[in-house]
Scaffold this active site. Structure first.
Site, PDB file in Angstrom:
ATOM      1  N   LYS A 287       0.811  -1.213   0.000  1.00 42.87           N
ATOM      2  CA  LYS A 287       0.000   0.000   0.000  1.00 42.87           C
ATOM      3  C   LYS A 287       0.849   1.270   0.000  1.00 42.87           C
ATOM      4  O   LYS A 287       2.052   1.249   0.259  1.00 42.87           O
ATOM      5  CB  LYS A 287      -0.986  -0.036   1.161  1.00 42.87           C
ATOM      6  CG  LYS A 287      -2.067  -1.085   0.921  1.00 42.87           C
ATOM      7  CD  LYS A 287      -3.225  -1.016   1.867  1.00 42.87           C
ATOM      8  CE  LYS A 287      -4.302  -2.009   1.413  1.00 42.87           C
ATOM      9  NZ  LYS A 287      -5.427  -2.082   2.368  1.00 42.87           N
ATOM     10  N   ARG A 322      -3.359 -10.500   4.698  1.00 46.69           N
ATOM     11  CA  ARG A 322      -3.777 -10.432   3.292  1.00 46.69           C
ATOM     12  C   ARG A 322      -2.630  -9.825   2.491  1.00 46.69           C
ATOM     13  O   ARG A 322      -2.299  -8.654   2.661  1.00 46.69           O
ATOM     14  CB  ARG A 322      -5.042  -9.578   3.175  1.00 46.69           C
ATOM     15  CG  ARG A 322      -5.647  -9.519   1.783  1.00 46.69           C
ATOM     16  CD  ARG A 322      -6.898  -8.656   1.784  1.00 46.69           C
ATOM     17  NE  ARG A 322      -7.533  -8.637   0.470  1.00 46.69           N
ATOM     18  CZ  ARG A 322      -7.207  -7.780  -0.511  1.00 46.69           C
ATOM     19  NH1 ARG A 322      -6.261  -6.877  -0.301  1.00 46.69           N
ATOM     20  NH2 ARG A 322      -7.845  -7.834  -1.669  1.00 46.69           N
TER      21      ARG A 322
END
Length: 346
Positions: A287, A322
């Site tokens: 991210k 994840r």
């Protein structure tokens, strides 16, 4: 009156064992991580931090509930952090630029993740990156169904969607878990569908229910408390409709309507979410905040930073990680667990 208990003073390895044995600590969700201190919060007011032995008696039920091991989520083992491999069947994914948009390439990528040690595959057909546009439900279903149908033969599959029709089609095609970034708020039919399906569900925090506008809502007085309060309320809503707590996992929504400071605070205070009695999912992989912190612009080159975030989450009680880079994460977790335990796995 609403109460939250935030575990603090975490210990692992021999130190955790001895603190537990001597009654100076309690296990976080019944696992290998122990906590020695807690912060008590009542109706939003911070009542202070103290050792577990000095917690007032009327808080003992809440305190000891944190020490109980939740039911195995989706029937998966719960003695170690699980790895969820991300399979984006989209042309505009932030992480891979649409590399797996072709169904056959997505299926091949999923099998490669399983060979590398993934426990779950998370399949999505709509990009939820900041500013992403909506995808027609019919297009989303067409993207994910061939991939879900094939990969569900080999492993537990999670369908990453906000739309009840996509959830229904994917579950019918073999998916076992629903992963909704809107925590079942975007589509009015989603709550009832999940309740009737008996499928496990992952509830994620996102301000609002639209990824296109979520970053404009990144305003919190105390992000950890507000995210925990939101997820506590969503758990209660699900339970009221018959979705048992053992079927629920929760996700703080790293990067979803959050600044760098918010993301770091949520990872640091992840035990606060574990205190809600559900498995915690952490999705920090590749991210933007990792790129900003590390100076790496390309999402695909953020593997080392992603592993660092995953290990930080595992050390604070994350049950499911994840990730996009499964092999690297599985290897890092194996070494980390051995270092924490002070011995090689038997």
């Amino acid at each position: 009156m609403t109460r939250l208990v935030e575990p603090m003073g975490l210990l692992t390895g021999p130190a955790a064992f001895h603190a537990l044995r001597q009654g100076h600590a309690l296990p976080l969700q019944g696992g290998d991580i122990a906590f020695t201190f807690v912060r008590l919060v009542e109706d939003g007011e911070d009542l202070g931090v103290g050792p577990i032995g000095q917690v007032p008696e009327d808080w003992h039920d809440a305190l000891h509930a944190i020490a109980e091991r939740p039911a195995p989520f989706a029937g998966l083992q719960a003695d170690r952090p699980l790895v969820m491999g991300v399979v984006n069947v989209t042309p505009d994914s932030f992480s891979d630029g649409g590399r797996h948009f072709d169904p056959q390439r997505a299926i091949a990528a999923g099998h490669a993740m399983l060979e590398a040690g993934a426990d779950i595959l998370d399949i999505g057909g709509e990009s939820t990156r900041p500013g992403a546009g909506a995808v027609a439900v019919e297009d989303e279903i067409a993207r994910v169904l061939p991939v879900v149908r094939e990969l569900a033969k080999a492993a537990p599959v999670s369908i990453d969607t906000r739309h009840a029709a996509t959830m229904d089609a994917a579950l019918d095609a073999g998916a076992e878990i629903v992963n909704d970034v809107s925590a079942l708020r975007h589509d009015p039919a989603a709550l009832t569908l999940v309740a009737k399906s008996h499928a496990p569900v992952i509830l994620m925090h996102m301000p609002g229910d639209d990824p296109g506008t979520m970053q404009s809502l990144a305003q919190y007085d105390d992000v950890a408390l507000e995210v925990a309060g939101f997820l506590r309320d969503r758990i209660a809503t699900c339970e009221a409709l018959g979705i048992a707590r053992g079927r629920i996992a929760i996700d703080p929504g790293i990067g979803f309507g959050k600044t760098i400071a918010h993301n770091l605070a949520l990872i640091e205070r992840l035990p606060l979410l574990a205190a809600l009695g559900c498995r915690v999912v952490l999705g920090a992989s590749r991210k933007r905040f990792i790129g900003t912190l590390s100076g790496v612009e390309e999402a695909g080159a953020r593997v080392p930073g992603s592993i660092a975030a995953a290990l930080a989450g595992a050390a604070r009680g994350a049950s499911v990680l994840r990730v996009h880079d499964v092999a690297q994460t599985v290897q890092a977790l194996s070494v980390w667990r051995a270092c924490v335990a002070g011995r090689a796995p038997e």
